[in-house]
Write an enzyme that holds these catalytic residues in place. Structure first.
Site, mmCIF file in Angstrom:
data_model
loop_
_atom_site.group_PDB
_atom_site.id
_atom_site.type_symbol
_atom_site.label_atom_id
_atom_site.label_comp_id
_atom_site.label_asym_id
_atom_site.label_seq_id
_atom_site.Cartn_x
_atom_site.Cartn_y
_atom_site.Cartn_z
ATOM 1 N N GLY A 169 0.759 -1.456 -0.219
ATOM 2 C CA GLY A 169 0.598 -0.055 -0.101
ATOM 3 C C GLY A 169 0.587 1.221 -0.140
ATOM 4 O O GLY A 169 0.874 2.632 0.906
ATOM 5 N N ALA A 170 1.769 0.987 -0.456
ATOM 6 C CA ALA A 170 2.850 2.180 -0.589
ATOM 7 C C ALA A 170 2.547 3.597 -1.743
ATOM 8 O O ALA A 170 3.203 4.585 -2.194
ATOM 9 C CB ALA A 170 3.905 1.974 -1.103
ATOM 10 N N SER A 171 1.431 3.796 -2.428
ATOM 11 C CA SER A 171 1.510 4.613 -3.831
ATOM 12 C C SER A 171 0.991 5.910 -3.555
ATOM 13 O O SER A 171 0.823 6.639 -4.146
ATOM 14 C CB SER A 171 -0.106 3.315 -4.665
ATOM 15 O OG SER A 171 -1.008 3.553 -3.618
ATOM 16 N N ARG A 172 0.555 6.308 -2.017
ATOM 17 C CA ARG A 172 0.159 7.580 -1.063
ATOM 18 C C ARG A 172 0.840 7.725 0.335
ATOM 19 O O ARG A 172 1.273 6.034 0.709
ATOM 20 C CB ARG A 172 -1.078 7.879 -1.557
ATOM 21 C CG ARG A 172 -2.058 6.583 -1.603
ATOM 22 C CD ARG A 172 -3.609 7.235 -1.878
ATOM 23 N NE ARG A 172 -3.447 7.330 -3.673
ATOM 24 C CZ ARG A 172 -3.913 5.850 -3.682
ATOM 25 N NH1 ARG A 172 -3.918 4.794 -2.561
ATOM 26 N NH2 ARG A 172 -3.805 5.922 -5.382
ATOM 27 N N GLY A 173 0.345 8.986 0.908
ATOM 28 C CA GLY A 173 0.340 8.770 2.050
ATOM 29 C C GLY A 173 1.720 8.353 3.234
ATOM 30 O O GLY A 173 2.813 8.021 2.332
ATOM 31 N N ILE A 174 1.698 7.685 4.457
ATOM 32 C CA ILE A 174 2.634 7.414 4.860
ATOM 33 C C ILE A 174 2.985 6.060 4.490
ATOM 34 O O ILE A 174 4.379 6.323 4.925
ATOM 35 C CB ILE A 174 1.698 6.164 6.375
ATOM 36 C CG1 ILE A 174 1.275 7.629 7.091
ATOM 37 C CG2 ILE A 174 2.862 5.763 7.040
ATOM 38 C CD1 ILE A 174 -0.197 6.748 8.822
ATOM 39 N N LYS A 199 -3.113 -2.161 -5.343
ATOM 40 C CA LYS A 199 -3.624 -2.184 -6.313
ATOM 41 C C LYS A 199 -3.932 -0.893 -6.945
ATOM 42 O O LYS A 199 -4.822 -1.411 -8.152
ATOM 43 C CB LYS A 199 -5.033 -2.526 -5.211
ATOM 44 C CG LYS A 199 -5.575 -3.321 -4.760
ATOM 45 C CD LYS A 199 -6.491 -3.793 -3.714
ATOM 46 C CE LYS A 199 -8.069 -3.486 -4.701
ATOM 47 N NZ LYS A 199 -9.001 -3.394 -3.855
ATOM 48 N N TYR A 229 -13.754 -2.511 12.693
ATOM 49 C CA TYR A 229 -12.180 -1.871 12.843
ATOM 50 C C TYR A 229 -11.667 -2.042 13.503
ATOM 51 O O TYR A 229 -9.823 -2.099 13.120
ATOM 52 C CB TYR A 229 -12.458 -0.314 12.355
ATOM 53 C CG TYR A 229 -10.960 -0.018 12.200
ATOM 54 C CD1 TYR A 229 -10.581 0.257 10.808
ATOM 55 C CD2 TYR A 229 -10.490 1.834 12.764
ATOM 56 C CE1 TYR A 229 -8.858 0.618 10.337
ATOM 57 C CE2 TYR A 229 -9.334 1.837 12.660
ATOM 58 C CZ TYR A 229 -8.324 1.361 12.068
ATOM 59 O OH TYR A 229 -7.186 2.327 11.090
ATOM 60 N N LYS A 240 -7.674 -3.819 13.105
ATOM 61 C CA LYS A 240 -5.955 -2.782 13.702
ATOM 62 C C LYS A 240 -5.369 -4.177 14.622
ATOM 63 O O LYS A 240 -4.061 -4.032 14.469
ATOM 64 C CB LYS A 240 -6.759 -1.568 13.942
ATOM 65 C CG LYS A 240 -7.066 -0.884 12.660
ATOM 66 C CD LYS A 240 -6.167 -1.024 11.772
ATOM 67 C CE LYS A 240 -5.092 0.037 11.864
ATOM 68 N NZ LYS A 240 -3.501 0.162 10.899
#
Length: 280
Positions: A17-22, A42, A168, A172
């Protein structure tokens, strides 16, 4: 805390999940050292509501000084995870660091939360963390300073965190339990397993779209604060630093950082505490 090196130069990171953000911020911080970064996400094509793709992220990583491998994939698919890990090893020769960043969020209560959304959170958050780490472990065992870093919170059993959005919270907390369990399981292999979580909101798409929009963004810190804390953890000796559910600001304070003003998304704004952080 002892360190093997203060740089990630030549190290290979596998980040979900590294396409944006943290996730992207962590990747860029590593790239500044000259690290190799494989990122699985994705978003292969531009999204109308989300900034960036796995390909634009890879371009930013290489511009920052790293080597990048962009992989379009879904961590809910075990075959795609295995193929992504294999491609990373083929390209860079191994994996030194696994970063479990991918996550799904829905803060609905029990009656309002549909089971499809519940399953999505469990599959991406807890199961995804387990699956990605499992696939990386055989290669982490060959690293001289192996780390697994998971973006998940401290474990508080206070009713406020359980009653408000239990679906949620389970997802987490499951990530954090992976950290604690795997730290014990792989301690003799020298694989450090730690979690990292910010005390305040961090300006990401989730905050913008789900947690309050512009008002919440104004009370957030920039993703770079998490990236700097992640860098500090990942450059520590893996045999001396494992089984921790770290808070970002505590990590940076241990590194000698005393002023966090530069991380504010809006200068001098009042900051909002993040979920799962007990203010005391």
């Amino acid at each position: 805390m002892p360190r093997v090196s203060r740089t990630l130069e030549g190290q290979t990171l596998f980040i979900s999940g590294a396409s944006r953000g943290i996730g992207l911020a962590i990747a860029l911080r590593a790239a500044c050292d000259g690290a190799n970064v494989a990122l699985i996400a994705k978003t292969g094509e531009p999204h109308p509501k989300l900034e960036g793709t796995v390909h634009t992220a890879a371009a930013e990583i290489e511009a920052a000084g790293g080597q990048a491998l962009a992989i379009v994939g879904d961590i809910r698919n075990d075959e795609q995870v295995a193929e992504a890990v294999a491609a990373t090893v083929e390209r860079f020769g191994g994996i030194d660091i696994c970063v479990n960043n991918a996550s799904a969020i829905s803060l609905q209560g029990t009656e309002a939360l549909d089971m499809k959304r519940y399953d999505l959170m469990q599959d991406i958050n807890t199961r995804g963390t387990f699956s990605v780490t499992k696939a990386c472990v055989p290669h982490l065992k060959a690293s001289s300073n192996a780390h697994v870093l998971t973006l998940s919170p401290p474990l508080s059993l206070k009713p406020r965190w359980l009653g408000a959005h239990i679906g949620y919270t389970i997802a987490k907390y499951g990530m954090s339990l992976c950290t604690l369990g795997m730290a014990e399981e792989f301690k003799d292999d020298g694989i450090a397993c730690n979690s990292l979580w910010p005390k305040t909101l961090v300006a990401t798409a989730a905050v913008q779209n789900l947690l309050g929009g512009d008002a919440a963004m104004a009370r957030s810190r920039r993703p770079e604060i998490v990236a700097d804390a992640a860098h500090a953890v990942l450059t520590r000796d893996s045999r001396e630093c494992t089984g921790n559910l770290y808070l970002v600001e505590d990590v940076l304070e241990a590194e000698g950082v005393t002023d966090f003003a530069s991380y504010a998304y809006v200068p001098d704004a009042d900051l909002q505490m993040d979920l799962f952080v007990d203010e005391e």
